[in-house]
Scaffold this active site. Structure first.
Site, short mmCIF file in Angstrom:
data_model
loop_
_atom_site.label_atom_id
_atom_site.label_comp_id
_atom_site.label_asym_id
_atom_site.label_seq_id
_atom_site.Cartn_x
_atom_site.Cartn_y
_atom_site.Cartn_z
N LYS A 165 50.66 56.64 68.84
CA LYS A 165 52.10 56.83 68.68
C LYS A 165 52.62 55.89 67.60
CE LYS A 165 52.95 59.86 72.00
NZ LYS A 165 53.49 61.21 71.73
N ASP A 193 51.16 60.45 65.92
CA ASP A 193 52.32 61.20 66.40
C ASP A 193 53.56 60.33 66.26
OD1 ASP A 193 54.13 62.83 67.61
OD2 ASP A 193 53.14 62.90 69.57
N GLU A 219 51.42 64.36 63.51
CA GLU A 219 52.19 65.18 64.43
C GLU A 219 53.68 64.83 64.36
OE1 GLU A 219 50.36 65.19 68.30
OE2 GLU A 219 52.15 65.99 69.27
N ASP A 244 55.23 69.77 66.95
CA ASP A 244 55.30 69.65 68.41
C ASP A 244 56.74 69.93 68.87
OD1 ASP A 244 55.19 69.05 71.08
OD2 ASP A 244 54.56 66.98 70.87
N LYS A 268 52.40 72.98 74.40
CA LYS A 268 52.38 72.40 75.75
C LYS A 268 52.82 73.49 76.72
CE LYS A 268 53.55 67.79 74.09
NZ LYS A 268 54.67 66.96 73.64
MG LIG Z 1 53.77 65.05 70.26
#
Ligand SMILES: [Mg+2]
Length: 364
Positions: A165, A193, A219, A244, A268
């Site tokens: 992250k 991400d 991402e 995303d 997702k």
């Molecule tokens: Mg993500």
């Protein structure tokens, strides 16, 4: 069997994390997950789960509870569990958006369909395409030492990709990546991400520098609505760009793809409206020659099981997945089963429906 929906129940379960979870958008210590139970006139019961993501979906367990109790649940009483597109019409008519709440219902319906036919859910989604489901591990924001230790530990367990992250500070990102590669080497793929953390210009200069550390993908570097920024980054960087938050439903996927704004999609199951919607998206991406991964909103047992059935049955969802993350990060799970991690891979449950057993006392 008549397979008619007779009743439903919703429960919000507050699940504590082992340690604080931080990304560029928020920090959490406890997370309210929404668990749905749907009962048919035949007496069968199906379960679904959606995890909270207030900062980018606008939904928490408590908003899902309200949406389901007041609008979504009542709209499908009397419907046949197999009429899934028809049921989604009813859900969309009852209330716009609320995709996480709709995901929990959709997953519960697939659990019911599988139990009715005595088959695992993946057989309802096209059958098994792959036996082994490769995993990526996500390193949340923490200090440098903790990030490196965690990545090292998960690589030793066989995770195929380390996702890190980023997106709060370019200086932090560069220092972190430089140290991770220095300490752990270049023998594994790194996905970054940013969770929408940067504007286009900052993303371009930051990721141009970060590319020297050999990235698998980048991402959601910019805001979810900045489709143009996503496309320009794709044109100007060498690393594949993953969407995303920009693709929270089927129609947003079509828009992003039509704008040539991503190379990879993060589908997702709990974000896009459930298994039926995830399959539509996967098929659309395949038709466009685009590959996908199944990400996580830190779902626990039911959500992870649904994602396993989705990945097992979807040819182009072939990029290592974050789906087994919430199970490990939370102190407790809501299912009795344990998934067996073998060299960074899981297999799909083979029992009827989702193939997992929920802890009985959740709805007490
Ligand atoms: Mg993500």
């Amino acid at each position: 069997m008549k397979s008619i929906i007779k009743d439903f129940q919703v429960k919000v379960v507050e699940l504590e994390l082992k340690k604080s979870w931080k990304i560029s958008l928020y920090e959490q210590k406890t997370r309210p997950h929404c668990i749905v139970k749907i009962i048919t006139e035949d007496g069968l019961v199906g379960y679904g789960e959606a995890a909270p993501s207030p900062a980018f979906m606008g939904e928490t367990g408590y908003t899902m509870e309200l949406a389901i109790n007041k609008y979504l649940g009542p709209s499908i009483i009397g419907e046949n569990i197999f009429n899934i597109d028809n049921i989604h019409d009813k859900l969309d008519t009852a209330i716009y958006g609320n995709y996480a709440a709709k995901s929990a219902i959709d997953i519960a319906l697939y659990d019911l369909m599988g139990k009715t036919l005595n088959v695992p859910v993946y057989k309802l989604l096209g059958g098994k395409y792959r036996d082994k489901i490769e995993l990526s591990w996500v390193v949340g924001m923490q200090d440098l030492k903790g990030s490196i230790e965690e990545a090292k530990e998960r690589l030793a367990e066989g995770y195929k990709v380390i996702k890190i992250k980023v997106g709060i500070s370019p200086e932090r990102d560069i220092e972190l990546l430089s140290k991770v590669r220095e300490e752990l080497g270049y023998g594994f793929p790194i996905r970054l991400d940013a969770n929408q953390g940067y504007d286009y210009r900052t993303a371009l200069t930051t990721f141009k520098k970060l590319e020297e550390f050999h990235l698998e993908s980048i991402e959601q570097p910019v805001k979810r609505n900045d489709i143009k920024g996503l496309r320009m980054l794709r044109e100007r960087l060498d690393t594949p760009i993953m969407a995303d938050e920009a693709i929270s439903n089927f129609h947003e996927v079509v828009n992003v793809v039509n704008n040539d704004a991503c190379d990879i999609a993060n589908i997702k199951v709990g974000k896009v409206g459930g298994l039926s919607q995830a399959k539509k998206i996967a098929n659309y991406l395949e038709a466009n020659g685009l590959h996908a991964t199944a990400g996580s909103n830190l779902e626990v047992g039911l959500g992870a099981a649904a994602s396993l059935h989705f990945v097992a049955s979807s040819k182009y969802v072939d990029i290592p997945n974050d789906l087994y993350l919430g199970n490990i990060l939370h102190k407790n799970d809501i299912i009795k089963n344990k998934f067996e991690l073998v060299n960074g891979c899981l297999t799909v449950p083979e029992g009827p429906g989702l193939g997992v057993e929920i802890n009985d006392d959740i709805f007490d």
